[in-house]
Design a protein around this motif. Sequence first.
Motif, PDB file in Angstrom:
ATOM      1  N   THR A 141       0.663  -1.606   0.080  1.00  0.00           N
ATOM      2  CA  THR A 141      -0.270  -0.150   0.032  1.00  0.00           C
ATOM      3  C   THR A 141       0.812   1.675   0.028  1.00  0.00           C
ATOM      4  OG1 THR A 141      -0.107  -0.001   2.536  1.00  0.00           O
ATOM      5  CG2 THR A 141      -1.606  -0.988   0.630  1.00  0.00           C
ATOM      6  N   THR A 142       2.160   0.907   0.442  1.00  0.00           N
ATOM      7  CA  THR A 142       2.570   2.347   0.785  1.00  0.00           C
ATOM      8  C   THR A 142       3.397   3.070  -0.857  1.00  0.00           C
ATOM      9  OG1 THR A 142       3.658   2.040   2.232  1.00  0.00           O
ATOM     10  CG2 THR A 142       4.760   3.367   1.471  1.00  0.00           C
ATOM     11  N   PRO A 143       3.310   2.479  -1.830  1.00  0.00           N
ATOM     12  CA  PRO A 143       3.496   3.091  -3.080  1.00  0.00           C
ATOM     13  C   PRO A 143       2.130   4.145  -3.490  1.00  0.00           C
ATOM     14  CG  PRO A 143       3.945   1.048  -3.261  1.00  0.00           C
ATOM     15  CD  PRO A 143       4.377   0.925  -1.638  1.00  0.00           C
ATOM     16  N   VAL A 144       1.219   2.347  -2.656  1.00  0.00           N
ATOM     17  CA  VAL A 144       0.086   3.386  -3.789  1.00  0.00           C
ATOM     18  C   VAL A 144      -0.274   4.565  -3.381  1.00  0.00           C
ATOM     19  CG1 VAL A 144      -2.631   2.351  -3.991  1.00  0.00           C
ATOM     20  CG2 VAL A 144      -0.558   0.974  -4.117  1.00  0.00           C
ATOM     21  N   LEU A 145      -0.205   4.809  -1.451  1.00  0.00           N
ATOM     22  CA  LEU A 145      -0.758   5.716  -0.939  1.00  0.00           C
ATOM     23  C   LEU A 145       0.591   7.062  -1.340  1.00  0.00           C
ATOM     24  CD1 LEU A 145      -1.578   4.141   2.721  1.00  0.00           C
ATOM     25  CD2 LEU A 145      -3.244   4.800   0.567  1.00  0.00           C
ATOM     26  N   LYS A 146       1.341   6.936  -1.741  1.00  0.00           N
ATOM     27  CA  LYS A 146       2.916   7.555  -1.583  1.00  0.00           C
ATOM     28  C   LYS A 146       1.502   7.816  -3.674  1.00  0.00           C
ATOM     29  CE  LYS A 146       6.368  10.080  -3.569  1.00  0.00           C
ATOM     30  NZ  LYS A 146       6.295  11.101  -4.274  1.00  0.00           N
ATOM     31  N   SER A 147       1.477   7.084  -4.285  1.00  0.00           N
ATOM     32  CA  SER A 147       1.328   7.963  -5.686  1.00  0.00           C
ATOM     33  C   SER A 147      -0.179   9.180  -6.097  1.00  0.00           C
ATOM     34  CB  SER A 147       1.165   6.924  -6.514  1.00  0.00           C
ATOM     35  OG  SER A 147       1.362   7.430  -7.889  1.00  0.00           O
ATOM     36  N   ALA A 148      -1.136   7.726  -4.852  1.00  0.00           N
ATOM     37  CA  ALA A 148      -2.183   8.434  -5.199  1.00  0.00           C
ATOM     38  C   ALA A 148      -2.649   9.097  -4.325  1.00  0.00           C
ATOM     39  CB  ALA A 148      -3.480   7.135  -5.379  1.00  0.00           C
ATOM     40  N   PHE A 149      -2.157   9.760  -3.761  1.00  0.00           N
ATOM     41  CA  PHE A 149      -2.754  11.149  -2.682  1.00  0.00           C
ATOM     42  C   PHE A 149      -2.402  12.218  -2.574  1.00  0.00           C
ATOM     43  CE2 PHE A 149      -4.812   7.366  -0.588  1.00  0.00           C
ATOM     44  CZ  PHE A 149      -6.147   8.275  -0.390  1.00  0.00           C
ATOM     45  N   THR A 150      -0.476  11.699  -3.199  1.00  0.00           N
ATOM     46  CA  THR A 150      -0.071  13.483  -3.767  1.00  0.00           C
ATOM     47  C   THR A 150      -0.717  13.737  -4.743  1.00  0.00           C
ATOM     48  OG1 THR A 150       2.044  12.556  -5.179  1.00  0.00           O
ATOM     49  CG2 THR A 150       2.030  13.050  -3.087  1.00  0.00           C
ATOM     50  N   GLU A 151      -0.906  12.670  -5.845  1.00  0.00           N
ATOM     51  CA  GLU A 151      -1.878  13.699  -7.262  1.00  0.00           C
ATOM     52  C   GLU A 151      -2.925  14.017  -6.761  1.00  0.00           C
ATOM     53  OE1 GLU A 151      -3.227  11.657 -11.562  1.00  0.00           O
ATOM     54  OE2 GLU A 151      -1.272  10.659 -10.398  1.00  0.00           O
ATOM     55  N   GLN A 152      -3.358  13.839  -5.690  1.00  0.00           N
ATOM     56  CA  GLN A 152      -5.062  13.834  -5.733  1.00  0.00           C
ATOM     57  C   GLN A 152      -4.756  15.176  -4.425  1.00  0.00           C
ATOM     58  OE1 GLN A 152      -7.360  12.562  -7.601  1.00  0.00           O
ATOM     59  NE2 GLN A 152      -8.521  14.057  -6.735  1.00  0.00           N
ATOM     60  N   ALA A 153      -3.796  15.769  -4.496  1.00  0.00           N
ATOM     61  CA  ALA A 153      -3.658  16.942  -3.363  1.00  0.00           C
ATOM     62  C   ALA A 153      -3.017  17.778  -4.895  1.00  0.00           C
ATOM     63  CB  ALA A 153      -2.380  16.573  -2.677  1.00  0.00           C
ATOM     64  N   PHE A 154      -3.097  17.493  -5.780  1.00  0.00           N
ATOM     65  CA  PHE A 154      -2.084  18.631  -6.692  1.00  0.00           C
ATOM     66  C   PHE A 154      -3.511  18.492  -6.776  1.00  0.00           C
ATOM     67  CE2 PHE A 154      -1.172  19.543 -10.969  1.00  0.00           C
ATOM     68  CZ  PHE A 154      -0.051  21.379 -10.853  1.00  0.00           C
ATOM     69  N   SER A 155      -4.237  18.197  -7.891  1.00  0.00           N
ATOM     70  CA  SER A 155      -5.343  17.747  -8.829  1.00  0.00           C
ATOM     71  C   SER A 155      -6.903  18.309  -8.201  1.00  0.00           C
ATOM     72  CB  SER A 155      -6.022  16.282  -9.302  1.00  0.00           C
ATOM     73  OG  SER A 155      -6.252  15.635  -9.193  1.00  0.00           O
ATOM     74  N   GLY A 156      -6.672  17.300  -6.288  1.00  0.00           N
ATOM     75  CA  GLY A 156      -8.169  17.679  -5.911  1.00  0.00           C
ATOM     76  C   GLY A 156      -7.696  19.403  -5.746  1.00  0.00           C
ATOM     77  N   GLY A 157      -6.440  20.195  -5.029  1.00  0.00           N
ATOM     78  CA  GLY A 157      -5.878  20.985  -4.750  1.00  0.00           C
ATOM     79  C   GLY A 157      -6.863  22.184  -5.794  1.00  0.00           C
ATOM     80  N   SER A 158      -6.556  21.850  -7.452  1.00  0.00           N
ATOM     81  CA  SER A 158      -6.623  22.652  -8.158  1.00  0.00           C
ATOM     82  C   SER A 158      -8.329  23.105  -8.683  1.00  0.00           C
ATOM     83  CB  SER A 158      -6.094  22.146 -10.104  1.00  0.00           C
ATOM     84  OG  SER A 158      -6.353  22.692 -10.309  1.00  0.00           O
ATOM     85  N   GLU A 159      -9.159  21.602  -8.134  1.00  0.00           N
ATOM     86  CA  GLU A 159     -10.248  21.931  -8.244  1.00  0.00           C
ATOM     87  C   GLU A 159     -11.011  22.624  -6.840  1.00  0.00           C
ATOM     88  OE1 GLU A 159     -13.023  19.147 -10.255  1.00  0.00           O
ATOM     89  OE2 GLU A 159     -11.834  20.712 -10.706  1.00  0.00           O
ATOM     90  N   CYS A 160     -10.639  22.781  -5.317  1.00  0.00           N
ATOM     91  CA  CYS A 160     -11.180  23.290  -5.143  1.00  0.00           C
ATOM     92  C   CYS A 160     -10.482  25.040  -5.479  1.00  0.00           C
ATOM     93  CB  CYS A 160      -9.865  22.964  -3.560  1.00  0.00           C
ATOM     94  SG  CYS A 160     -10.753  21.747  -2.517  1.00  0.00           S
ATOM     95  N   LEU A 161      -9.559  25.273  -5.862  1.00  0.00           N
ATOM     96  CA  LEU A 161      -9.328  26.299  -6.181  1.00  0.00           C
ATOM     97  C   LEU A 161     -10.451  26.911  -7.022  1.00  0.00           C
ATOM     98  CD1 LEU A 161      -5.937  28.020  -7.545  1.00  0.00           C
ATOM     99  CD2 LEU A 161      -7.879  28.600  -9.026  1.00  0.00           C
ATOM    100  N   GLN A 162     -10.588  25.513  -7.910  1.00  0.00           N
ATOM    101  CA  GLN A 162     -11.725  26.335  -9.058  1.00  0.00           C
ATOM    102  C   GLN A 162     -12.724  27.128  -7.995  1.00  0.00           C
ATOM    103  OE1 GLN A 162     -11.097  26.506 -11.818  1.00  0.00           O
ATOM    104  NE2 GLN A 162     -13.216  26.642 -13.442  1.00  0.00           N
ATOM    105  N   VAL A 163     -13.544  26.559  -7.210  1.00  0.00           N
ATOM    106  CA  VAL A 163     -13.975  26.896  -5.994  1.00  0.00           C
ATOM    107  C   VAL A 163     -14.504  28.297  -6.136  1.00  0.00           C
ATOM    108  CG1 VAL A 163     -15.334  26.453  -4.130  1.00  0.00           C
ATOM    109  CG2 VAL A 163     -14.604  24.639  -5.185  1.00  0.00           C
ATOM    110  N   PHE A 164     -13.624  29.421  -6.125  1.00  0.00           N
ATOM    111  CA  PHE A 164     -12.965  30.780  -5.817  1.00  0.00           C
ATOM    112  C   PHE A 164     -12.695  31.312  -7.098  1.00  0.00           C
ATOM    113  CE2 PHE A 164     -10.947  28.649  -2.209  1.00  0.00           C
ATOM    114  CZ  PHE A 164     -11.187  29.588  -1.315  1.00  0.00           C
TER     115      PHE A 164
END
Length: 584
Positions: A417-440
């Motif tokens: 799980t460690t490589p899965v979590l490192k990859s998936a949640f860092t990618e989501q931090a960036f793409s999901g953070g961008s989605e949150c920016l869109q709310v503004f």
Amino acid sequence: MNAYRPNPAETTFLLFDVLRLPQQLAELPALAEVADPALMQQVLEEAGKFVGEVVAPLNRDGDEIGCRFEAGTVTAPPGFADAYRAFWQAGWPALATATEDGGQGLPSVLEAVLYEWLSAANHGWTMAPGLLHGAYECVKHHASDALKAQYLEKLATGEWLATMCLTEPHAGSDLGLVRTKAVPQPDGGYLLSGTKIFISGGEHDLSENIVHLVLARLPDAPAGPKGLSLFLVPKFYTDGSGHSAGPSQARPAPSGGSAPHEVGSVGAWVRSAVVCERIEEKMGLHGSPTCVMRFDEAHAQIVGEPGRGLNAMFVMMNAARLHVALQGVGLLDAAWQKANAYAAERRQMRAPGPRVDGEAADLIHRHPAMRQKLDTQRAWVDAGRVLAYRTALELDVAKHHPDAARRASAQRWCALTTPVLKSAFTEQAFSGGSECLQVFGGHGYVREWGIEQIVRDARVSMIYEGTNEIQAIDLLLRKVLPDGGTALNQLLDELGEGLRISALRDMAQTVVKAAPSSETLAHEVAGDFLRATALVLLDWAWQQIENAAPTDDERWQRPALALHQRVLPEFEMRRQMVLARCAQ
């Protein structure tokens, strides 16, 4: 809205009700005494206060003022040094380190929660202590007794900070290209020479000493990664510790700095021949100095056996990868907090649908497009917490459980799980953070609201501690294919039954059978395979949440719905992409 606030109550629900942490810890003799829910609740509440009141308010200055470099000396942003001194003196770095080393001996999962919150509150500041636990484990398990006596307690308590010096200008992910040399000396030490780049916290004024752990090559070492050894090079050392201070090393403490006051041995402190040549100008993480470090025949001591440096270093690397996954979860939560608060206040055109009693009809969080964005990111954050906390718990199970089969199961969970979590949640931090920016809307693109900093800061997490592409290769080519998918199948058996679990199991077997036919096939499908695995884990995590959450609580219902409607359908797309390549 500009300062992150931890939510200990929701975290406690995930730990106690979803993961049943007290019951799990009660099975571990070494941790049974600290499995008291009241004690753990108190730790979480105090951690939340420290993060929210001390660390979070420094975030904006850390980004806008940043670190200053002058003649080899690095000065942290205002308030950083005082906050770090308060941090280690209060015992926060020592939460999960052993009591015999000066630590508190608490469960690793409490440390995981702390660093998730710290990353969310102030990613730049958190980079400084982020490698401490890995450095501590590395020294504890691989260093000589003499090195442990001098450095272990300082690392365990966080009084001294540490670095991980791997990358060189020509050697990034391919560590076999490392050229830094270590030459043996008559006194049993080494003189180490070379240049390392991208060294987080290589020079700063946060702690009195910095412990550099450096990959280098002995004169007779073979080429490639098997020829690498690991060395410890302190910023300051004492000539009474077994080192001999040569002409190039016997230099006083730098101007504006001071050597450590005491280390438990006699001798005059001298500064190592380690020079910070510059700090990088970066897209984000301005509060953390990313240094170019030059070692000019610096006195060094070997850690572990010659030629087995990567074995010792990966103790540090694997701990760092889980912490990077937690960075992703924390940063996404920070972005969600800002976007959710803004959406609850910002009024625009009337939202479609029935009116809600007592609520303005033109708040943007009532618009379906905004609700979808917010609920989807919330689903990722909640699942990420369950998975990361479960992984931290499994680290303790792997160390302390009395049953060998249960220890093996825990080690399997962490490895897969460690490589899965490192990859998936860092990618989501960036793409999901961008989605949150869109709310503004346009307000998200300017500094005033702080959301654009999160997007910039999050981007590097997809790169360091092994790029996300390396994580995908690690999962498929090193963890799944070598045993024909046996370990993955055992993990899936533990997750239970379900449509996607069966589909992932079948997909893995298809790849196992097809991979020998092409040298590139496994590499080509690795990213999609990891993403599909991540989605199965998300599905499992939310099943655990839904089993524990009240059925009429909208707080948990809305993210669960978003997960099923907007996240999990991606699994079939990834599966089809993998199968199509295997069929060629």
